[in-house]
Design a protein around this motif. Structure first.
Motif, PDB file in Angstrom:
ATOM      1  N   LEU A 581       0.833  -1.213   0.000  1.00 51.52           N
ATOM      2  CA  LEU A 581       0.000   0.000   0.000  1.00 51.52           C
ATOM      3  C   LEU A 581       0.858   1.250   0.000  1.00 51.52           C
ATOM      4  O   LEU A 581       0.539   2.250  -0.665  1.00 51.52           O
ATOM      5  CB  LEU A 581      -0.923  -0.011   1.230  1.00 51.52           C
ATOM      6  CG  LEU A 581      -2.081  -1.014   1.199  1.00 51.52           C
ATOM      7  CD1 LEU A 581      -2.817  -1.003   2.543  1.00 51.52           C
ATOM      8  CD2 LEU A 581      -3.047  -0.665   0.062  1.00 51.52           C
ATOM      9  N   ILE A 582       2.017   1.203   0.769  1.00 48.12           N
ATOM     10  CA  ILE A 582       2.913   2.365   0.813  1.00 48.12           C
ATOM     11  C   ILE A 582       3.503   2.618  -0.569  1.00 48.12           C
ATOM     12  O   ILE A 582       3.587   3.761  -1.030  1.00 48.12           O
ATOM     13  CB  ILE A 582       4.023   2.150   1.860  1.00 48.12           C
ATOM     14  CG1 ILE A 582       3.395   2.131   3.275  1.00 48.12           C
ATOM     15  CG2 ILE A 582       5.087   3.250   1.774  1.00 48.12           C
ATOM     16  CD1 ILE A 582       4.395   1.775   4.379  1.00 48.12           C
ATOM     17  N   VAL A 583       3.982   1.548  -1.235  1.00 44.02           N
ATOM     18  CA  VAL A 583       4.566   1.690  -2.579  1.00 44.02           C
ATOM     19  C   VAL A 583       3.544   2.274  -3.541  1.00 44.02           C
ATOM     20  O   VAL A 583       3.842   3.182  -4.323  1.00 44.02           O
ATOM     21  CB  VAL A 583       5.069   0.332  -3.092  1.00 44.02           C
ATOM     22  CG1 VAL A 583       5.494   0.428  -4.552  1.00 44.02           C
ATOM     23  CG2 VAL A 583       6.248  -0.139  -2.239  1.00 44.02           C
ATOM     24  N   LEU A 584       2.325   1.741  -3.471  1.00 47.77           N
ATOM     25  CA  LEU A 584       1.274   2.255  -4.359  1.00 47.77           C
ATOM     26  C   LEU A 584       0.986   3.717  -4.092  1.00 47.77           C
ATOM     27  O   LEU A 584       0.778   4.509  -5.029  1.00 47.77           O
ATOM     28  CB  LEU A 584      -0.010   1.425  -4.174  1.00 47.77           C
ATOM     29  CG  LEU A 584       0.018   0.023  -4.767  1.00 47.77           C
ATOM     30  CD1 LEU A 584      -1.247  -0.744  -4.388  1.00 47.77           C
ATOM     31  CD2 LEU A 584       0.151   0.087  -6.297  1.00 47.77           C
ATOM     32  N   ALA A 585       0.996   4.102  -2.817  1.00 46.84           N
ATOM     33  CA  ALA A 585       0.749   5.506  -2.487  1.00 46.84           C
ATOM     34  C   ALA A 585       1.863   6.389  -3.028  1.00 46.84           C
ATOM     35  O   ALA A 585       1.618   7.480  -3.557  1.00 46.84           O
ATOM     36  CB  ALA A 585       0.629   5.660  -0.964  1.00 46.84           C
TER      37      ALA A 585
END
Length: 635
Positions: A581-585
């Motif tokens: 989720l962090i990478v996608l954000a």
């Protein structure tokens, strides 16, 4: 048009001929009011026949009456008293209808004698082949006044041919059962009844005047309730006659008429040398018409005050007390807060040789039109353009008025126990019901099976075997007829008003017929059916409306995949999801920044291109300034 007016004038003239003879009007033709008669047995006579309602007794307006025919072998015409209980039926048996031949005595005498012997109704068989006529009460028989108001059973005249058929069937030992039906005797088109009462202010004309006075006093309360509630439209009328031109100067016309012979009423005592005159009666009739007109045109309208005025006038201004006249009348008018000056203006001058619009209208209204016949006798009651038949009794008249309403539009007073029988009490009238919700609606003429509207929720169906709540709010009323149950604080319902506007649907975890009356919903055992919690490490426990799945050891149940997983693996998997989720954000933020830079550079490039194009066709402000400075340098 001239021809029609001539015919109308002739009809009015026929109605007034008895005035010159100083006789209370009683003759003339009027519309024959009928009710149907249905023979149930024997088969040879089975069918529906017409009969003429008698103008005395109590016709069962709006209802029916079933019974069997009894024909006396003696006293065939019913002019003498019958043996005690001759026509009375045995307990539990059908009522007996007396069949009596016409002739030799008054119709009312026959009916009275049969009633005293226990008859529930009387059919008088005509003695000649002719159209049906109305059996009226005798005007000239003083003894009739002793029993006329006591007649409480219905009566009717039947044609000779039908009467002969009944007698033959009885002679052949046939059992004759029939039903008298008054449900359609009066029209019932809508939710308001229009009725009119033809009366007279004369209180010294004998039993009929006494009956009018008593009726007005007794019916006043009911009449005002109906009028105030908007359930009726009442109009009073007064019969008047005119004096033929050749007799205008006669003593009779001068004492009985106003406005130079145009409007007349009979002398109360039938003696021109004493007491009150007919012209005083017609003047008071006019005053009572004006009281109604002024009250009806007031703001707010108060037409029901006519009943107050007439009742008080009859009590306070009686002829035998020598109080009958304008002084007493105006005292009553003032006591009711009715404008006396307006009443006087309405009345005009009774001594003027001119028409009075109100009384002229009354004379024209006496002539029948459409289905309503001529008004020739006093009193006459008209309901929905039909003439009422029967005695002038509070309950009898109220029943007749109640039968004039459209089904289900009956006012509350028509549904009281003293007026009608509630057919919804016995077996719910054969209509659909569920708990406190019922499709049976009691009416004066019977009952209707109609799916109800409750708290804004409309039920739909045939009303007899099925009604179902519809709409988003349907679950508020008896849960829409759907199954519902609560266990250990957990509530489940098969009614889903906002998702399904009709029908019952078992919630998740239940199955079966969702209707309450057909079993309802039952729990689905996911464990025994192996629908859930079926992995090797899983332990399934069924609960009401759901299930509980536990894993052995340190394993954790993963509901979405119906499997057990290691808790560390679950944590790693959770951490992986967080990193993802962090990478996608981050990618999303980087992409958004690149898009902003791209838009800025594109706009800057477009602005420079536009300025270059415009410079080719017109000098820019900066260029003009440069050229001017160059010229100055040269100089």
């Amino acid at each position: 048009m001239a021809y029609m007016e001539t015919v109308r004038s002739l009809r009015i003239a026929i109605l007034v001929m008895t005035v010159i003879l100083v006789v209370e009007p009683a003759l003339g033709s009027f519309m024959v009011e009928k009710n149907s008669l249905t023979v149930i047995t024997p088969k040879s006579l089975k069918g529906t026949y017409q009969s003429a309602i008698g103008n005395f007794g109590v016709p069962q307006y709006g209802g029916t009456l079933s019974g069997v025919i009894v024909y006396s072998t003696v006293n065939l015409k019913g002019c003498d008293k019958f043996p005690d209980d001759y026509f009375r039926s045995k307990p539990g048996a059908w009522p007996n209808f007396a069949l009596i031949d016409r002739g030799d005595c008054y119709f009312s005498t026959k009916v009275w004698n049969a009633q005293q012997a226990g008859a529930a109704a009387v059919l008088v068989a005509d003695d000649k082949h002719e159209d049906l006529i109305t059996m009226d009460s005798p005007e000239e028989d003083p003894s009739a006044s002793q029993y006329l108001q006591k007649i409480s059973i219905p009566s009717a005249l039947i044609e000779k041919k039908f009467g002969d058929s009944l007698k033959k069937a009885l002679s052949d030992k046939e059992f004759i059962s029939m039903k008298l039906d008054w449900r359609e005797s009066l029209p019932h088109p809508d939710d308001r009844v229009e009725y009119e009462f033809w009366t007279n202010s004369n209180d010294e004309c004998g039993p009929k005047c006494d009956a009018q006075v008593e009726f007005v006093r007794n019916f006043k309360g009911v009449a005002q309730i109906l009028e105030r509630g908007g359930y009726t439209q009442f109009t009073p009328h007064y019969i008047t006659w005119y004096c033929p031109q050749a007799f205008i100067e006669s003593k009779q016309c001068k004492s009985q008429c106003i406005n130079n012979g145009r409007y007349c009423a009979p002398d109360p005592e039938k003696d021109f040398n004493k007491g009150y005159d007919g012209k005083q009666v017609v003047t008071e009739n006019l005053r009572q018409l004006c009281v109604f007109k002024v009250a009806n045109e007031s703001n707010p309208r108060q037409p029901w005050k006519w009943w107050d005025y007439v009742t008080d006038f009859q009590i306070r201004c009686r002829m035998k007390d020598n109080r009958y006249g304008p002084e007493c009348a105006e005292e009553v008018i003032k006591s009711l807060n009715i404008d006396v000056d307006k009443v006087r203006k309405c009345m005009g001058d009774p001594n003027a040789d001119a028409d009075n619009d109100l009384l002229k209208h009354e004379q024209e209204a006496q002539v029948g039109s459409g289905v309503r016949g001529d008004v020739t006798i006093l009193p006459t009651l008209g309901i929905n353009q039909r003439q009422y038949r029967g005695k002038l009794d509070k309950t009898a008249v109220l029943k007749a008025i109640c039968s004039g309403y459209q089904e289900t539009a009956d006012p509350p007073v028509c549904l009281s126990d003293t007026v009608e029988t509630n057919e919804c009490v016995d077996n719910n009238g054969g209509c659909w019901e569920r708990g406190s919700v019922t499709a049976c609606k009691d009416t004066f003429r019977g009952r209707v099976c109609q799916c109800p509207l409750i708290d804004g929720v409309q039920f739909e169906g045939d009303g007899y075997t099925h009604c179902e709540a519809h709409g988003p709010e349907r679950c508020k009323v008896d849960n829409g007829g759907c199954w519902e149950e609560t266990r250990l604080g957990v509530h489940h319902s098969a009614c889903h008003g906002h998702h399904h506007h009709h029908g019952c649907h078992c919630p998740w975890g239940f199955e079966g017929n969702a209707s309450r009356v057909e079993g309802g919903c039952v729990d689905v055992d996911e464990c025994s059916r192996k629908l859930k919690c079926q992995c090797p490490e899983c332990k399934c426990t069924n609960t009401w409306g759901s299930y509980k799945c536990e894993c052995s050891g340190d394993l954790l149940y993963f509901h979405q995949h119906d499997t057990c997983i290691n808790q560390k693996g679950a944590q790693s998997e959770t951490a992986g999801w967080v990193v993802s989720l962090i990478v996608l954000a981050g990618i999303s933020v980087l992409g958004l920044g690149s898009y902003v830079v791209y838009k800025y550079r594109l706009r800057t490039y477009m602005d420079s291109e536009i300025r270059a194009i415009m410079a080719q066709y017109m000098p820019l402000d900066s260029q003009s300034e440069i050229q001017n400075h160059s010229r100055d340098d040269v100089i």
